[in-house]
Design a protein around this motif. Structure first.
Motif, PDB file in Angstrom:
ATOM      1  N   THR A  14       1.006  -1.719   0.318  1.00  0.00           N
ATOM      2  CA  THR A  14      -0.009  -0.140   0.375  1.00  0.00           C
ATOM      3  C   THR A  14       0.862   0.887  -0.352  1.00  0.00           C
ATOM      4  O   THR A  14       1.819   1.363   0.607  1.00  0.00           O
ATOM      5  CB  THR A  14      -1.450  -0.181   1.143  1.00  0.00           C
ATOM      6  N   CYS A  15       0.557   1.890  -0.753  1.00  0.00           N
ATOM      7  CA  CYS A  15       0.859   3.733  -1.316  1.00  0.00           C
ATOM      8  C   CYS A  15       1.879   3.895   0.379  1.00  0.00           C
ATOM      9  O   CYS A  15       0.315   4.662   1.238  1.00  0.00           O
ATOM     10  CB  CYS A  15      -0.052   4.442  -1.954  1.00  0.00           C
ATOM     11  N   PRO A  16       2.826   4.433   0.883  1.00  0.00           N
ATOM     12  CA  PRO A  16       3.394   4.739   2.006  1.00  0.00           C
ATOM     13  C   PRO A  16       2.265   6.604   2.183  1.00  0.00           C
ATOM     14  O   PRO A  16       2.518   6.734   3.466  1.00  0.00           O
ATOM     15  CB  PRO A  16       4.536   4.857   1.635  1.00  0.00           C
ATOM     16  N   CYS A  17       2.133   7.599   1.254  1.00  0.00           N
ATOM     17  CA  CYS A  17       2.012   8.567   1.295  1.00  0.00           C
ATOM     18  C   CYS A  17       0.445   8.297   1.820  1.00  0.00           C
ATOM     19  O   CYS A  17       0.008   9.955   2.477  1.00  0.00           O
ATOM     20  CB  CYS A  17       1.443   8.771   0.346  1.00  0.00           C
ATOM     21  N   GLU A  18       0.220   7.266   2.638  1.00  0.00           N
ATOM     22  CA  GLU A  18      -1.835   6.908   3.546  1.00  0.00           C
ATOM     23  C   GLU A  18      -3.694   7.637   2.401  1.00  0.00           C
ATOM     24  O   GLU A  18      -3.471   7.433   3.327  1.00  0.00           O
ATOM     25  CB  GLU A  18      -1.545   7.950   4.210  1.00  0.00           C
ATOM     26  N   SER A  19      -2.306   7.237   0.504  1.00  0.00           N
ATOM     27  CA  SER A  19      -3.922   7.737   0.087  1.00  0.00           C
ATOM     28  C   SER A  19      -4.998   6.732   0.143  1.00  0.00           C
ATOM     29  O   SER A  19      -6.291   6.550  -0.259  1.00  0.00           O
ATOM     30  CB  SER A  19      -3.653   7.474  -1.405  1.00  0.00           C
ATOM     31  N   GLY A  20      -4.457   5.392   0.542  1.00  0.00           N
ATOM     32  CA  GLY A  20      -5.226   4.486   0.301  1.00  0.00           C
ATOM     33  C   GLY A  20      -5.285   3.361  -0.545  1.00  0.00           C
ATOM     34  O   GLY A  20      -5.770   2.076  -0.919  1.00  0.00           O
ATOM     35  N   PHE A  23       0.391   1.105  -3.623  1.00  0.00           N
ATOM     36  CA  PHE A  23       1.833   1.767  -4.085  1.00  0.00           C
ATOM     37  C   PHE A  23       2.113   1.796  -6.002  1.00  0.00           C
ATOM     38  O   PHE A  23       1.970   3.038  -6.270  1.00  0.00           O
ATOM     39  CB  PHE A  23       2.358   0.994  -3.640  1.00  0.00           C
ATOM     40  N   GLU A  24       1.855   0.307  -6.242  1.00  0.00           N
ATOM     41  CA  GLU A  24       1.610   1.066  -7.937  1.00  0.00           C
ATOM     42  C   GLU A  24       0.599   1.219  -8.034  1.00  0.00           C
ATOM     43  O   GLU A  24       1.036   1.620  -9.697  1.00  0.00           O
ATOM     44  CB  GLU A  24       1.803  -0.979  -8.272  1.00  0.00           C
ATOM     45  N   ASN A  25      -0.264   2.048  -7.677  1.00  0.00           N
ATOM     46  CA  ASN A  25      -1.019   2.449  -8.512  1.00  0.00           C
ATOM     47  C   ASN A  25      -1.321   4.227  -8.281  1.00  0.00           C
ATOM     48  O   ASN A  25      -2.438   5.242  -8.172  1.00  0.00           O
ATOM     49  CB  ASN A  25      -2.882   2.130  -8.091  1.00  0.00           C
ATOM     50  N   CYS A  26      -0.242   4.498  -7.613  1.00  0.00           N
ATOM     51  CA  CYS A  26      -0.601   6.156  -6.691  1.00  0.00           C
ATOM     52  C   CYS A  26       0.484   6.383  -6.946  1.00  0.00           C
ATOM     53  O   CYS A  26       1.564   6.507  -7.666  1.00  0.00           O
ATOM     54  CB  CYS A  26      -0.485   5.744  -5.373  1.00  0.00           C
ATOM     55  N   CYS A  27       1.653   6.774  -5.864  1.00  0.00           N
ATOM     56  CA  CYS A  27       3.522   7.335  -6.240  1.00  0.00           C
ATOM     57  C   CYS A  27       3.918   6.574  -6.674  1.00  0.00           C
ATOM     58  O   CYS A  27       5.008   7.239  -7.614  1.00  0.00           O
ATOM     59  CB  CYS A  27       3.165   7.288  -4.883  1.00  0.00           C
ATOM     60  N   GLN A  28       4.000   5.110  -6.877  1.00  0.00           N
ATOM     61  CA  GLN A  28       4.297   4.158  -7.711  1.00  0.00           C
ATOM     62  C   GLN A  28       4.873   5.319  -9.163  1.00  0.00           C
ATOM     63  O   GLN A  28       6.143   5.608 -10.138  1.00  0.00           O
ATOM     64  CB  GLN A  28       4.916   3.278  -7.463  1.00  0.00           C
ATOM     65  N   GLN A  29       3.866   5.698  -9.825  1.00  0.00           N
ATOM     66  CA  GLN A  29       3.669   6.212 -10.724  1.00  0.00           C
ATOM     67  C   GLN A  29       4.161   7.324 -11.252  1.00  0.00           C
ATOM     68  O   GLN A  29       4.607   8.119 -12.018  1.00  0.00           O
ATOM     69  CB  GLN A  29       1.822   6.092 -11.306  1.00  0.00           C
ATOM     70  N   VAL A  30       4.206   7.965 -10.491  1.00  0.00           N
ATOM     71  CA  VAL A  30       4.838   9.344  -9.843  1.00  0.00           C
ATOM     72  C   VAL A  30       6.431   9.606 -10.441  1.00  0.00           C
ATOM     73  O   VAL A  30       7.314  10.083 -10.629  1.00  0.00           O
ATOM     74  CB  VAL A  30       4.114  10.710  -8.865  1.00  0.00           C
ATOM     75  N   ILE A  31       6.318   8.439  -9.309  1.00  0.00           N
ATOM     76  CA  ILE A  31       8.441   8.335  -8.662  1.00  0.00           C
ATOM     77  C   ILE A  31       9.033   7.335 -10.385  1.00  0.00           C
ATOM     78  O   ILE A  31      10.214   8.130 -10.490  1.00  0.00           O
ATOM     79  CB  ILE A  31       8.577   7.309  -7.796  1.00  0.00           C
ATOM     80  N   VAL A  32       8.130   7.276 -10.809  1.00  0.00           N
ATOM     81  CA  VAL A  32       8.675   6.891 -12.379  1.00  0.00           C
ATOM     82  C   VAL A  32       9.165   6.838 -13.095  1.00  0.00           C
ATOM     83  O   VAL A  32       8.996   6.416 -14.217  1.00  0.00           O
ATOM     84  CB  VAL A  32       8.292   4.848 -12.416  1.00  0.00           C
ATOM     85  N   GLY A  33       8.355   7.851 -13.061  1.00  0.00           N
ATOM     86  CA  GLY A  33       8.027   9.313 -14.619  1.00  0.00           C
ATOM     87  C   GLY A  33       6.752   8.685 -15.395  1.00  0.00           C
ATOM     88  O   GLY A  33       6.496   9.097 -17.004  1.00  0.00           O
ATOM     89  N   ALA A  34       6.492   7.226 -15.202  1.00  0.00           N
ATOM     90  CA  ALA A  34       4.811   7.952 -16.391  1.00  0.00           C
ATOM     91  C   ALA A  34       4.044   8.272 -16.162  1.00  0.00           C
ATOM     92  O   ALA A  34       3.329   8.643 -16.694  1.00  0.00           O
ATOM     93  CB  ALA A  34       4.025   5.894 -15.037  1.00  0.00           C
ATOM     94  N   VAL A  35       3.402   9.258 -14.386  1.00  0.00           N
ATOM     95  CA  VAL A  35       2.789  10.133 -14.679  1.00  0.00           C
ATOM     96  C   VAL A  35       3.427  11.869 -14.051  1.00  0.00           C
ATOM     97  O   VAL A  35       4.254  10.778 -12.975  1.00  0.00           O
ATOM     98  CB  VAL A  35       1.453   9.756 -14.174  1.00  0.00           C
ATOM     99  N   LEU A  81       7.275   5.985   9.171  1.00  0.00           N
ATOM    100  CA  LEU A  81       6.217   5.097   9.911  1.00  0.00           C
ATOM    101  C   LEU A  81       4.700   6.028   9.478  1.00  0.00           C
ATOM    102  O   LEU A  81       4.025   5.371   9.323  1.00  0.00           O
ATOM    103  CB  LEU A  81       6.039   5.174  11.311  1.00  0.00           C
ATOM    104  N   GLY A  82       4.651   6.885   9.103  1.00  0.00           N
ATOM    105  CA  GLY A  82       3.291   7.466   8.568  1.00  0.00           C
ATOM    106  C   GLY A  82       3.522   8.832   8.362  1.00  0.00           C
ATOM    107  O   GLY A  82       4.294   9.800   8.421  1.00  0.00           O
ATOM    108  N   LEU A  83       2.336   9.386   7.679  1.00  0.00           N
ATOM    109  CA  LEU A  83       2.865  10.883   7.295  1.00  0.00           C
ATOM    110  C   LEU A  83       0.989  11.498   7.207  1.00  0.00           C
ATOM    111  O   LEU A  83       0.253  10.599   7.059  1.00  0.00           O
ATOM    112  CB  LEU A  83       2.593  10.823   5.299  1.00  0.00           C
ATOM    113  N   LYS A  84       0.693  12.657   7.532  1.00  0.00           N
ATOM    114  CA  LYS A  84       0.077  13.625   8.113  1.00  0.00           C
ATOM    115  C   LYS A  84      -0.457  14.705   7.537  1.00  0.00           C
ATOM    116  O   LYS A  84       0.548  15.652   7.880  1.00  0.00           O
ATOM    117  CB  LYS A  84      -0.730  13.641   9.090  1.00  0.00           C
TER     118      LYS A  84
END
Length: 138
Positions: A14-20, A23-35, A81-84
């Motif tokens: 699950t994405c560490p950014c706590e979006s719910g 990971f592969e459908n959230c921040c990973q897409q941004v980090i790898v430059g897909a979006v 550990l977490g982000l708010k």
């Protein structure tokens, strides 16, 4: 757009950014430059996630050139550990924005909090981290 990066180590489910989201459908897409991050908050979340997965190349690529350090040494002992996100403190305009957040982490078994008001700037449709300030504890 920042150069594409590879996320290979420390890959969470699950994405560490706590979006719910996964990971592969959230921040990973941004980090790898897909979006690209569409907002300053999205960039902030992806940068937090990059700290979690220790992707210093992405962190440097998304740091504005006027304030970017020449290198970034991430502490291998640091465990995020977490982000708010403080939504009432997220404010800005189309090209400048501030996002306030609290990130929790551990180093050598000791818990810490990082409370930051980050400033972001958008140039040619790409958001960059500019700098941040650390509000004093009340």
């Amino acid at each position: 757009m920042p150069p594409a990066s590879t996320v290979t180590d420390n890959v969470p489910l699950t994405c560490p950014c706590e979006s719910g989201l996964m990971f592969e459908n959230c921040c990973q897409q941004v980090i790898v430059g897909a979006v690209t991050a569409k907002t300053a908050e999205a960039l902030m979340r992806s940068r937090y996630t990059a700290y979690v997965v220790r992707d210093s190349a992405y962190l440097l690529a998304t740091w504005h050139p006027s304030t970017r350090p020449s290198d970034l040494n991430l502490d291998p002992e640091q465990r995020w550990l977490g982000l708010k996100i403080m939504p009432e403190q997220t404010a800005g305009v189309e090209t400048h924005c501030q996002v306030e957040f609290i990130a929790r982490y551990k180093i050598a078994g000791r818990a810490h909090r990082m409370h930051e008001r980050s400033r972001f700037i958008c140039e040619n449709g790409t958001w960059f981290y500019l700098d941040g300030e650390f509000p004093s504890a009340n």
